[in-house]
Design an enzyme around this catalytic site. Structure first.
Site, short mmCIF file in Angstrom:
data_model
loop_
_atom_site.label_atom_id
_atom_site.label_comp_id
_atom_site.label_asym_id
_atom_site.label_seq_id
_atom_site.Cartn_x
_atom_site.Cartn_y
_atom_site.Cartn_z
N CYS A 152 4.60 -14.71 -10.08
CA CYS A 152 3.37 -14.01 -9.69
C CYS A 152 3.55 -13.29 -8.35
CB CYS A 152 2.23 -15.02 -9.59
SG CYS A 152 0.66 -14.30 -9.11
N THR A 188 -7.10 2.00 4.39
CA THR A 188 -6.71 1.37 5.65
C THR A 188 -7.65 1.75 6.79
OG1 THR A 188 -4.42 1.38 4.90
CG2 THR A 188 -4.78 0.99 7.23
N ARG A 204 -0.19 -4.49 -6.55
CA ARG A 204 -1.42 -5.02 -5.97
C ARG A 204 -2.57 -4.24 -6.59
NH1 ARG A 204 -4.99 -7.82 -4.44
NH2 ARG A 204 -5.53 -8.46 -2.33
N CYS A 210 -4.72 -9.92 -13.62
CA CYS A 210 -5.15 -10.80 -14.72
C CYS A 210 -6.57 -11.29 -14.52
CB CYS A 210 -4.18 -11.98 -14.85
SG CYS A 210 -3.87 -12.87 -13.33
N SER A 259 0.87 -1.17 0.00
CA SER A 259 0.00 0.00 0.00
C SER A 259 0.90 1.21 0.00
CB SER A 259 -0.88 -0.02 1.26
OG SER A 259 -1.76 1.07 1.26
N CYS A 263 0.24 -7.59 -16.95
CA CYS A 263 0.81 -8.26 -15.78
C CYS A 263 2.11 -7.56 -15.39
CB CYS A 263 1.09 -9.73 -16.08
SG CYS A 263 2.01 -10.51 -14.73
N CYS A 306 -1.12 -9.94 -7.44
CA CYS A 306 -1.81 -8.65 -7.52
C CYS A 306 -3.25 -8.79 -7.99
CB CYS A 306 -1.04 -7.68 -8.40
SG CYS A 306 -1.16 -7.98 -10.18
#
Lengths: 536, 248
Positions: free
Chosen positions: A505, A336, A300, A511, A55, A482, A508
């Site tokens: 990977c 958050t 992410r 895809c 984040s 990606c 996130c």
């Protein structure tokens, strides 16, 4: 995966929480504060708490004050009060300061690493008696006979690529609980299944998403101004793509830099990763990083749909909280505080009623929802481009969202245009020389690790589409969107096939969201796999 | 028979380590810590020996601060019966660690001590050898095979020339290599059981060991960064470039 005939081992809890992010941990802490005798478990797929958390992050601290009065005497390891805010509009060569919109005034807020914050929350939850299990993936839902959610199934470990057990095979157990709280974050794979099964989105708009890519840098001494928060809009995005950058100055010469881009962009060849790297090379940005050193990186997705896309957040036996529900406040670029508040709200509701029924109504009447309602038209306002979006944002801000209208969200994947329908744009992209060189180099800084000999956790439901329709119509956008180079079209002789480098990977979920045919299904790999983010 | 297994808390092997900017050490801020992978293999082997009925008890031991209890708990969750943490500074050198292990060996009287062949942080590969010498018992290092029968152990060792098979008398010290086994996954209910298993904390003083750091590290430095390469068109340009830089 092969069906096993042996009965799975079972553990029983009163509440099982999926995901040790701010929502899940806050929920677990508040549950134990209110009802110390409740048996509460938190299950987390990352090997360490915080290792899959990424984040910005500038956070509003009030919900933490409510959750843990006195926390300021023992703050998380990265916690710097915001000193000043800047927002700018970038063109390929210039920067124009804009007035800071009220949602982005950060006085009193804190620059943190959310990963480090979660790693700091977890032992506090454990001290209250919460059982936290990092390194175990909740791969499925355990349903009671009448169809309600009754717990989760932990993924098997030690299974090879073909799905057969290896020497180290260990069957995953079932965790049974009268109540399951899904706190998986954006596009949780169990939440996705349950939203579909219980038709929780029947009365809401399609969900809208963005992708955020972030790096942590150590810059040359003297360049970092602790507490400075900088945002930009404009270049390197074209005016029809919604997004922008953030640069948060922390302590010890550390600077967090990132780029967020809405996933409803039209260009099938667009690469958010490249846009981020381009941003770092803007003449007004690059000097900050020259001579510095990249420490870690990752990506992410972000849940952006807000009020009108919020699904029903309760179902028989389970609740959705935080980003798994979709409570992020996009104009503030913050989720958050909403995650912590929704976790606490769920906890007090569970403690009071003993189950989850009525949570959705409670949530919708709470300040959490009021906050989202006020800003509901800002993101869809940008569907008509940057300028009209800014005007809508201005009007909605002045009227505090009181105008009797709600603009609608559309599904991000449906916004991708076919090659023939999209005329290229000149993005004025420049040659780059700052690290990382490419996506593979970036994955290295994410510390991502998957045992190669395990079933591919990115399931392509109709593999033929990739080489036929998708190649022709969209030029395989998965190979561009990606951020970790998982998808690659490989020539073998005269034919081409899609190669999935699942080990790259970073979880996130882009895809799963952006694929134009909706045939990529992200499932959990073996527990403990995935990125090992440090201070992201 | 008791088996004693040494466990060291180290930076996880997946982590990209960074040298602190002042060169005083490695930056461990926010970094994932794990059991040294070789120690995990050592523990796995001890558990297999116990499961085969050739030992009754597996004890995991470590020398370090209270944070090392996390790794001991993981060892207990894998299946060790009990744990001992010798509370000490984390930067102890192999000789002090070996002396500490010797005290525990004298106290517990194990029939076998299994250690990793080295820790992936210091890469010293000394503790096992020093312990065997101090204890006055046989050692078999870099084991990729280990079979017990009665009072002896047959150990396959990975050496430069290939594989060497040796037989040693027990009690002994065996240090293990990567190919000995593949450690098991921890079962979730076993994590809960591990919380109730005994974990004893002893101070270095109680054991009568004095920390002795004979080696002084002057500083740490990262490897030199490789310079960016250039693409040359043909051999003539290659030769010209090499000459230019005075390399030929």
């Amino acid at each position: 995966m092969s069906e096993t005939t042996t009965e799975r081992e079972v553990m029983d809890y009163d509440v099982i929480i999926v995901g040790a992010g701010p929502a899940g941990l806050a929920c677990s802490i508040h549950l134990k504060q209110l009802k110390p005798d409740l048996m509460v478990a938190v299950i987390e797929k990352s090997a360490e708490i915080g290792a899959h958390i990424l984040s910005g992050a500038v956070i509003e601290p009030e919900p933490l004050d409510e959750l843990l009065p006195g926390w300021r005497d023992n703050p998380p390891p990265i916690c710097i009060p915001v000193e000043s805010d800047e927002i700018s509009l970038l063109t390929p060569t210039s920067r124009f300061r804009l007035p800071t919109p009220p949602q982005q005034k950060n006085h009193g807020n804190l620059v943190v690493s959310l990963g480090a914050l979660c790693a700091w929350l977890a032992p506090q939850a454990e001290a209250l008696g919460v059982d936290i299990f990092p390194g175990y993936a909740a791969s499925g839902i355990y349903f009671a006979d009448e169809g309600s959610v009754a717990g989760v199934i932990i993924g098997d470990m030690g299974v090879d690529k073909q799905g057969t057990p290896k020497d180290t095979y260990m069957q995953g157990i079932e965790i049974h609980a009268p109540l399951t709280v899904l706190a998986e974050g954006c596009r949780g794979h169990l939440s996705k299944q349950l939203i579909s099964k219980f038709k929780l989105d029947a009365n809401s708009d399609p969900q809208a998403y963005g992708i955020g890519i972030k790096e942590l840098w150590r810059v040359e001494a003297g360049k970092c101004k602790p507490g400075l928060v900088q945002h930009s809009i404009g270049w390197p995005l074209d005016k029809n793509t919604y997004g922008g950058s953030f640069i948060y100055h922390m302590d010890k010469d550390r600077v967090a830099v990132g780029f967020v881009c809405a996933l409803d962009y039209a260009d099938p060849d667009f690469s958010p990763f490249e846009a981020f790297q381009q941003f770092k090379h803007h003449p007004s940005v690059k000097p900050l990083f020259e001579g510095g050193e990249i420490l870690s990186s990752g990506a992410r997705t972000i849940i952006e749909g807000g009020a009108q896309s919020l699904p029903t957040t309760e179902m028989p036996g389970a609740l959705l909280i935080g980003d798994a529900a979709g409570l992020l406040n996009l104009p503030k670029i913050k989720g958050t505080h909403q995650a912590i508040r929704s976790g606490m709200l769920a906890a007090s509701h569970i403690a009071e009623t003993g189950n989850g029924a009525g949570f959705d109504k409670l949530l919708r009447a709470s300040p959490i929802m009021q906050e989202l309602h006020k800003v509901r038209n800002i993101r869809p306002g940008f569907n008509k481009g940057l300028w009209r979006g800014l005007i809508t944002a201005g009007i909605e801000t002045i009227t505090a969202g009181k105008l009797p209208r709600t603009l609608h969200n559309h599904a991000d994947y449906s916004a991708t245009k076919k090659l023939n329908d999209f005329s290229g744009v000149d993005r004025h992209w420049v040659e780059r020389d700052l690290a990382p060189r490419d996506r593979l180099a970036s994955v290295y800084f994410a510390g991502t690790e998957h045992d190669e000999d395990q079933p591919v956790h990115l399931q392509i439901l109709e593999p033929d589409v990739c080489t036929t329709r998708c190649s022709k119509e969209y030029n395989n956008p998965c190979t561009k969107f990606c951020p970790a180079s998982v998808y690659e079209m490989v020539e073998d002789g005269s034919a081409r096939h899609l190669q999935i480098n699942a080990a790259n990977c970073v979880h996130c979920k882009t895809c799963d969201i952006k694929d134009p045919y909706q045939i990529i299904n992200w499932v959990t790999p073996e527990g403990g796999s995935g990125p090992n983010y440090q201070n992201l | 028979m008791k088996i004693m297994v040494g466990i060291k808390r180290v930076v996880d092997y997946n982590v990209r380590i960074r040298v602190k900017s002042d060169g005083s050490g490695i930056d461990t801020d926010g970094v994932k810590m794990s059991i040294n992978p070789f120690d995990e293999i050592a523990l796995e082997q001890a558990l297999r020996i116990r499961e085969a009925g050739q030992a009754e008890e597996v004890i995991v031991i470590t020398v370090g601060g209270s944070e090392c209890q996390q790794q001991l708990r993981t060892g207990l969750a894998m299946g060790a019966d009990r744990a001992i943490q010798v509370d000490a500074d984390n930067s102890l050198q192999p000789l002090t660690v070996a002396r500490t292990f010797l005290k525990l060996v004298e106290k517990e009287q194990p029939g076998l001590v299994i250690l990793g062949k080295q820790a992936i942080d210091g890469d010293n590969s000394q503790t096992g050898q020093m312990l065997a010498a101090l204890w006055g018992r046989p050692q078999a290092t870099f084991a990729s095979g280990l079979e017990l029968s009665g009072d002896t152990a047959t150990v396959i060792r990975e050496v430069d020339a290939g594989l060497e098979t040796i037989e040693i008398d027990l009690p002994a010290v065996v240090t293990v290599d990567l190919r000995l086994n593949e450690p098991r996954f921890v079962k979730l209910p076993d994590i809960m059981k591990a919380k109730r298993k005994p974990l004893e904390v002893i101070s270095l003083d109680d054991l009568g060991v004095t920390a002795q750091n004979d080696l002084q590290v002057s500083h740490y430095a990262p490897p030199a960064v490789r310079e960016k390469g250039i693409m040359v068109e043909d051999t003539a340009q290659l030769v010209a470039e090499l000459k230019n830089r005075g390399l030929v």
